[in-house]
Motif scaffolding. Structure first.
Motif, PDB file in Angstrom:
ATOM      1  N   ASN A 288       0.814  -1.206   0.000  1.00 14.57           N
ATOM      2  CA  ASN A 288       0.000   0.000   0.000  1.00 14.57           C
ATOM      3  C   ASN A 288       0.855   1.267   0.000  1.00 14.57           C
ATOM      4  O   ASN A 288       1.896   1.335   0.657  1.00 14.57           O
ATOM      5  CB  ASN A 288      -0.928  -0.011   1.211  1.00 14.57           C
ATOM      6  N   GLN A 372      -7.408   1.056  -1.933  1.00 11.82           N
ATOM      7  CA  GLN A 372      -6.719   0.192  -2.910  1.00 11.82           C
ATOM      8  C   GLN A 372      -7.727  -0.813  -3.436  1.00 11.82           C
ATOM      9  O   GLN A 372      -8.493  -1.410  -2.673  1.00 11.82           O
ATOM     10  CB  GLN A 372      -5.549  -0.522  -2.249  1.00 11.82           C
ATOM     11  N   GLU A 423      -4.543   2.471  -6.576  1.00 13.13           N
ATOM     12  CA  GLU A 423      -4.738   3.015  -5.235  1.00 13.13           C
ATOM     13  C   GLU A 423      -4.516   4.517  -5.294  1.00 13.13           C
ATOM     14  O   GLU A 423      -3.801   5.028  -6.164  1.00 13.13           O
ATOM     15  CB  GLU A 423      -3.794   2.374  -4.227  1.00 13.13           C
ATOM     16  N   VAL A 430     -10.333   5.778  -7.650  1.00 13.64           N
ATOM     17  CA  VAL A 430      -9.632   4.506  -7.793  1.00 13.64           C
ATOM     18  C   VAL A 430     -10.547   3.460  -8.428  1.00 13.64           C
ATOM     19  O   VAL A 430     -10.167   2.742  -9.358  1.00 13.64           O
ATOM     20  CB  VAL A 430      -9.119   4.021  -6.419  1.00 13.64           C
TER      21      VAL A 430
END
Length: 445
Positions: A288, A372, A423, A430
């Motif tokens: 991430n 994400q 993300e 997104v």
């Protein structure tokens, strides 16, 4: 030379089908044994396995193959993958073998090979072994055929090594820990190590029967351990996979904590102690963006590799890093293991709970992850990522996310699927970006 047997993590497939047969296993052993027979010492190989029914068959075939080319065999029985890597080095063996398909269902199995240094083999060595598999084996003379023996203290050796991976002053007294071993390779050693360090241990997935590995338990099936942690009022849950090289943590509220948060916690504690090497962490393109930003705020870097713990390890070794891993839970702590070790990472997490004396939900919430989204798009054939329209949609998406997010698009290595991940700070953006790319792939696929 194209690979026929080895994938990104050894040889894997459905047992009694394709490459995962007893006959192939014997040829793999003969080829690997011949490759590692160097010098005039008595050569030996360490073989471990997880708890799959087919492990007996594959182990016997490998023993036959190695002994036929003059290598002595040491069998450990069920042990985690990192334990076999450790024992290969400790016992001065020429080669280590782990029979496991990791988090896959019991019908699958796999063969992972380790060199005498305890590290997984390089691409070049695997290709050499592949050539040997398809060649006539170099059989030993009758007087030079190898012997096989089973060692009884392998579990104890590994438990000792686990406890040595944390400070000798650290105790887990007062912690209630649920340990889920996925009915896999760590079903004895992980609960024992944590209990010996003082914790109250509640177990899940510790009754393997050959066909229940990863079946509703373990790091890829978290419902059972989430419920158990809440039901028991436990401080934390530890979920391993079938060969125990992967870790997912469950906090006291029953929420899952992925590898990114765990890496962030361990890295910062190592940095505070002055033992972090390489100036940061190695992870894959899937980690991430929140982790990257968090580390940057602490003056540390996040170096990214292709998906796969072998690529993480290669970069760690090249750059002098001592921590790396994957969002999926593979944790590599090179000061204590040569491959991912879920139990070593779990002990670091438990040590942090003892150190901070705060709930797991606070200690393990290291950073706020950015939104994400990952979607998989199946295609019928061809190369959709080379299509002009698909390329145009991807370029527009990259421009839209520039400075605010990230886009990762990659074909699967095992099936006709394109994996689309994006993300960024805006969750709606997104989702829209991912959907547009998926639609473009579908239109040409």
């Amino acid at each position: 030379m194209a690979r026929k047997f080895f994938g990104t993590d050894g040889i894997r497939g459905e047992t009694n089908s394709g490459n995962m047969t007893a006959a192939t296993a014997m040829r793999v052993a003969q080829a690997a044994g011949a490759h590692f027979r160097r010098g005039d010492h008595r050569h030996r190989v360490v073989i471990g396995k997880d708890t799959r029914l087919s492990g007996y068959m594959m182990e016997s075939a490998l023993v036959a193959g190695f002994t036929s080319v003059g290598m002595d065999v040491i069998q450990t029985g069920p042990l985690p993958t990192p334990a076999i890597a450790m024992l290969t080095r400790e016992m001065r063996a020429d080669l280590g073998v782990m029979i496991s398909a990791s988090h896959n269902p019991y019908r699958d199995n796999g063969i992972k090979l380790f060199g005498p240094d305890g590290f997984k083999l390089s691409d070049e060595v695997e290709l050499e072994i592949e050539r040997g598999i398809e060649s006539e084996p170099q059989l030993a003379a009758a007087s030079e055929i190898g012997r096989a023996r089973r060692i009884e203290d392998a579990r104890g050796r590994y438990i000792h090594a686990l406890k040595q991976s944390i400070s000798t002053e650290t105790r887990f007294d007062g912690l209630k820990v649920v340990v889920d071993c996925a009915n896999g390779a760590a079903y004895q050693v992980a609960p024992s190590a944590i209990w010996e360090l003082g914790a109250e241990v509640i177990t899940l997935g510790v009754t393997p029967n050959g066909t229940n590995i990863n079946d509703g338990v373990g790091s890829t099936s978290l419902d059972a351990i989430k419920a158990k942690v809440v039901e028991e009022g436990a401080d934390v849950g530890i979920a391993l996979d079938g060969d125990a090289d992967r870790l997912i943590v469950i906090d006291e509220k029953g929420n899952a904590v992925d590898g990114d948060q765990i890496m962030g916690l361990i890295a910062i504690r190592m940095a505070e102690k002055g033992v972090l090497r390489g100036g940061g962490v190695v992870a894959t393109v899937m980690s991430n963006l929140g982790l990257e930003r968090y580390l940057a705020d602490k003056g540390l870097t996040l170096e990214r590799t292709k998906v796969g713990d072998r690529y993480v390890l290669e970069r760690m070794k090249a750059g002098g890093f001592n921590i790396g891993g994957e969002q999926s839970g593979h944790m590599i702590l090179l000061d204590h293991a040569t491959t991912g070790d879920g139990t070593v990472a779990a002990l670091r997490v438990l040590s942090s709970l003892v150190h901070f004396r705060k709930p797991a939900s606070e200690v393990l919430h290291v950073f706020d992850p950015v939104p994400q989204l990952l979607k998989n798009v199946r295609f019928a054939g061809g190369t959709p990522l080379e299509d002009v329209d698909v390329k145009s949609v991807i370029a527009d998406a990259e421009a839209e996310l520039a400075g605010k997010g990230r886009l990762v698009i990659r074909p699967s290595g095992t099936e006709p699927v394109i994996r689309v991940m994006a993300e960024g700070d805006d969750g709606a953006q997104v989702e829209a970006v991912v959907d547009r790319i998926c639609d473009a792939v579908k239109a040409v696929g």
